[in-house]
Design an enzyme around this catalytic site. Structure first.
Site, PDB file in Angstrom:
ATOM      1  N   TYR A  12      -1.674  -0.957  10.464  1.00  0.00           N
ATOM      2  CA  TYR A  12      -1.700  -1.262   9.018  1.00  0.00           C
ATOM      3  C   TYR A  12      -0.352  -0.888   8.396  1.00  0.00           C
ATOM      4  O   TYR A  12       0.245  -1.672   7.662  1.00  0.00           O
ATOM      5  CB  TYR A  12      -2.848  -0.488   8.370  1.00  0.00           C
ATOM      6  CG  TYR A  12      -3.103  -0.780   6.914  1.00  0.00           C
ATOM      7  CD1 TYR A  12      -3.569  -2.023   6.492  1.00  0.00           C
ATOM      8  CD2 TYR A  12      -2.905   0.202   5.938  1.00  0.00           C
ATOM      9  CE1 TYR A  12      -3.830  -2.284   5.149  1.00  0.00           C
ATOM     10  CE2 TYR A  12      -3.159  -0.044   4.595  1.00  0.00           C
ATOM     11  CZ  TYR A  12      -3.627  -1.292   4.202  1.00  0.00           C
ATOM     12  OH  TYR A  12      -3.894  -1.539   2.873  1.00  0.00           O
TER      13      TYR A  12
ATOM     14  N   SER B 180       0.872  -1.171   0.000  1.00  0.00           N
ATOM     15  CA  SER B 180       0.000   0.000   0.000  1.00  0.00           C
ATOM     16  C   SER B 180       0.910   1.223   0.000  1.00  0.00           C
ATOM     17  O   SER B 180       2.108   1.112   0.331  1.00  0.00           O
ATOM     18  CB  SER B 180      -0.826  -0.012   1.289  1.00  0.00           C
ATOM     19  OG  SER B 180      -1.347   1.272   1.575  1.00  0.00           O
TER      20      SER B 180
HETATM   21  N1  LIG Z   1      -8.468  -0.892  -1.678  1.00  0.00           N
HETATM   22  C1  LIG Z   1      -7.452  -0.063  -1.558  1.00  0.00           C
HETATM   23  O1  LIG Z   1      -7.603   1.164  -1.727  1.00  0.00           O
HETATM   24  C2  LIG Z   1      -6.087  -0.569  -1.226  1.00  0.00           C
HETATM   25  C3  LIG Z   1      -5.049   0.363  -1.218  1.00  0.00           C
HETATM   26  C4  LIG Z   1      -3.762  -0.076  -0.924  1.00  0.00           C
HETATM   27  C5  LIG Z   1      -3.536  -1.392  -0.657  1.00  0.00           C
HETATM   28  N2  LIG Z   1      -4.556  -2.287  -0.670  1.00  0.00           N
HETATM   29  C6  LIG Z   1      -4.213  -3.677  -0.375  1.00  0.00           C
HETATM   30  O2  LIG Z   1      -4.633  -4.472  -1.463  1.00  0.00           O
HETATM   31  C7  LIG Z   1      -5.029  -5.761  -0.992  1.00  0.00           C
HETATM   32  C8  LIG Z   1      -6.438  -6.065  -1.464  1.00  0.00           C
HETATM   33  O3  LIG Z   1      -7.289  -5.033  -1.008  1.00  0.00           O
HETATM   34  P1  LIG Z   1      -8.819  -4.898  -1.497  1.00  0.00           P
HETATM   35  O4  LIG Z   1      -9.183  -3.485  -1.341  1.00  0.00           O
HETATM   36  O5  LIG Z   1      -8.994  -5.571  -2.808  1.00  0.00           O
HETATM   37  O6  LIG Z   1      -9.535  -5.730  -0.318  1.00  0.00           O
HETATM   38  P2  LIG Z   1     -11.009  -6.344  -0.195  1.00  0.00           P
HETATM   39  O7  LIG Z   1     -11.874  -5.883  -1.325  1.00  0.00           O
HETATM   40  O8  LIG Z   1     -11.435  -6.075   1.191  1.00  0.00           O
HETATM   41  O9  LIG Z   1     -10.719  -7.921  -0.386  1.00  0.00           O
HETATM   42  C9  LIG Z   1      -9.881  -8.546   0.545  1.00  0.00           C
HETATM   43  C10 LIG Z   1      -9.610  -9.984   0.139  1.00  0.00           C
HETATM   44  O10 LIG Z   1      -8.830 -10.577   1.193  1.00  0.00           O
HETATM   45  C11 LIG Z   1      -9.542 -11.692   1.748  1.00  0.00           C
HETATM   46  N3  LIG Z   1      -9.395 -11.727   3.199  1.00  0.00           N
HETATM   47  C12 LIG Z   1      -9.929 -10.875   4.119  1.00  0.00           C
HETATM   48  N4  LIG Z   1      -9.647 -11.292   5.376  1.00  0.00           N
HETATM   49  C13 LIG Z   1      -8.925 -12.426   5.241  1.00  0.00           C
HETATM   50  C14 LIG Z   1      -8.376 -13.351   6.161  1.00  0.00           C
HETATM   51  N5  LIG Z   1      -8.519 -13.210   7.485  1.00  0.00           N
HETATM   52  N6  LIG Z   1      -7.714 -14.428   5.680  1.00  0.00           N
HETATM   53  C15 LIG Z   1      -7.573 -14.622   4.348  1.00  0.00           C
HETATM   54  N7  LIG Z   1      -8.092 -13.799   3.426  1.00  0.00           N
HETATM   55  C16 LIG Z   1      -8.755 -12.717   3.856  1.00  0.00           C
HETATM   56  C17 LIG Z   1     -11.004 -11.434   1.389  1.00  0.00           C
HETATM   57  O11 LIG Z   1     -11.722 -12.667   1.402  1.00  0.00           O
HETATM   58  P3  LIG Z   1     -13.344 -12.669   1.661  1.00  0.00           P
HETATM   59  O12 LIG Z   1     -13.976 -12.129   0.420  1.00  0.00           O
HETATM   60  O13 LIG Z   1     -13.650 -14.084   1.895  1.00  0.00           O
HETATM   61  O14 LIG Z   1     -13.567 -11.796   2.856  1.00  0.00           O
HETATM   62  C18 LIG Z   1     -10.884 -10.799   0.007  1.00  0.00           C
HETATM   63  O15 LIG Z   1     -10.717 -11.787  -0.970  1.00  0.00           O
HETATM   64  C19 LIG Z   1      -4.860  -5.720   0.530  1.00  0.00           C
HETATM   65  O16 LIG Z   1      -3.615  -6.267   0.882  1.00  0.00           O
HETATM   66  C20 LIG Z   1      -4.892  -4.233   0.846  1.00  0.00           C
HETATM   67  O17 LIG Z   1      -4.201  -3.945   2.035  1.00  0.00           O
HETATM   68  C21 LIG Z   1      -5.827  -1.906  -0.954  1.00  0.00           C
END
Ligand SMILES: NC(=O)c1ccc[n+]([C@@H]2O[C@H](COP(=O)([O-])OP(=O)(O)OC[C@H]3O[C@@H](n4cnc5c(N)ncnc54)[C@H](OP(=O)(O)O)[C@@H]3O)[C@@H](O)[C@H]2O)c1
Length: 249
Positions: free
Chosen positions: A155, A142
Site C-alpha cells: 500500500y 494517504s
Molecule cells: N479511509 C481511510 O482512512 C483512508 C485513509 C487514507 C487514504 N485513503 C484513500 O482514500 C481513497 C478512498 O478510500 P475510502 O476509504 O473512501 O475507500 P472505500 O470506502 O473502500 O471506497 C473505495 C472506492 O473505490 C472503488 N474501488 C474499489 N476497488 C476498485 C477497483 N478494483 N477498481 C475501481 N474502483 C474500485 C470502490 O468501488 P465499489 O463501491 O464498487 O467497491 C469505492 O467506490 C483510497 O485511495 C484510499 O487509499 C483512505
C-alpha cells in the site's frame, strides 16, 4: 468567494462509497457535471436511475481498475467527452499483509488500482486539459505516502508512488495551467478503515491523533474542493496531508 463548479466537468473515481462519494455529493451540490466510477454493475444502474430521478448531473460508469480491459473501455468513453476540467483519482484498495505473506496477485491489484489507473487517466485527460489550458488533478494518497506501518509495504509503495507521479506530472503540466496535487488523508471513518481497524483499534487510534478523533469524509472533501476550485491558482506538485496532526507526533 463561493465555490461554484457550473460548467465544469469533473471525474471522480471510486465515487460509490466513502471519501469519493462525499466529494462527488459535495461537487454535485456546487453544480459540477460529474463522471463517476464504481465496480458493481447493479449498484451503478441503481445510482444512474436515482441521478435521473433527482436531476443531478451525475453519470456513473462501471469500471474495475484491476482489469485493464475495463479501464481501457472507460478511457475510450472519456475520449468522447468534449471537455474535462478536473480529475480526482480516488479509487483505492488496501490489502494488509506482512511482506513475506504478500501474494503477487495482491501486489498486482494494488499497483493496478492505486497507481496504474491514475497514470492512465491522467495521460488521457491531460491531452484535453492542455487544449483548453485549464485543469485540476487531485491524486488521493494517504499518510502512508509519507510514513508507513507494519503490513502496509505494498500500500505504501503505491501511495509513495502516486505522490511521485504527482510531482513529475505537475512539472510537465504547470505551464498549461494544469495544477496537480496529492491529497493524503489520515484515518477516515469509511468502509476501508472499518475493514482494517476494529472498533477498539479505532478508539485507540483516536487517542493518538492530536485532534483526538478520526476524520470524517467531509474533512477530506473540503480540501479536495479547494484543490479543484479556481481559488487554487498556484498550488501544484504538493502533498497536502489531512490527518488531524497525526504525522507530526
Ligand atoms: N479511509 C481511510 O482512512 C483512508 C485513509 C487514507 C487514504 N485513503 C484513500 O482514500 C481513497 C478512498 O478510500 P475510502 O476509504 O473512501 O475507500 P472505500 O470506502 O473502500 O471506497 C473505495 C472506492 O473505490 C472503488 N474501488 C474499489 N476497488 C476498485 C477497483 N478494483 N477498481 C475501481 N474502483 C474500485 C470502490 O468501488 P465499489 O463501491 O464498487 O467497491 C469505492 O467506490 C483510497 O485511495 C484510499 O487509499 C483512505
Amino acid at each position: 468567494m463561493r465555490f461554484d463548479f457550473t460548467g465544469k466537468t469533473i471525474i471522480v473515481t471510486g465515487a460509490t462509497r466513502g471519501i469519493g462519494k462525499q466529494i462527488a455529493d459535495d461537487l454535485a451540490e456546487l453544480k459540477a457535471n460529474l463522471i463517476l466510477t464504481g465496480t458493481n454493475p447493479d449498484e451503478i444502474d441503481m445510482l444512474n436511475r436515482s441521478a435521473i430521478t433527482n436531476s443531478t448531473s451525475k453519470k456513473y460508469h462501471c469500471v474495475n481498475f484491476s482489469e485493464n480491459e475495463s479501464l481501457l473501455e472507460f478511457i475510450d468513453e472519456l475520449k468522447k467527452t468534449d471537455r474535462v476540467h478536473g480529475l480526482i483519482n480516488n479509487a483505492g484498495i488496501n490489502r494488509l499483509n506482512y511482506i513475506d505473506e504478500t501474494l503477487i496477485e495482491d501486489w498486482n491489484d494494488m499497483i493496478s488500482v492505486n497507481l496504474s489507473a491514475p497514470f492512465q487517466l491522467i495521460r488521457c485527460v491531460s491531452e484535453k486539459m492542455k487544449k483548453q489550458s485549464y485543469g485540476r488533478i487531485v491524486n488521493v494518497a494517504s499518510i502512508f505516502s509519507k510514513i508507513s506501518k507494519e503490513r502496509r509495504s505494498v500500500y505504501s509503495a503505491t501511495k509513495f508512488g502516486i505522490h511521485g507521479l504527482t510531482v513529475g506530472v505537475s512539472n510537465d503540466l504547470a505551464r498549461h495551467n494544469i495544477l496537480v496535487n496529492t491529497l493524503s488523508p489520515g484515518f477516515v471513518l469509511t468502509d476501508l478503515t472499518r475493514k482494517n481497524l476494529s472498533e477498539k483499534e479505532q478508539l485507540e487510534m483516536a487517542q493518538m491523533i492530536p485532534a483526538r478523533r478520526l476524520a470524517v469524509t467531509r474533512d477530506i472533501s473540503n480540501v479536495a474542493i479547494f484543490l479543484m476550485s479556481d481559488l487554487n491558482q498556484y498550488l501544484t506538485g504538493q502533498n497536502i496531508v489531512v490527518d488531524g496532526g497525526f504525522t507530526n507526533i
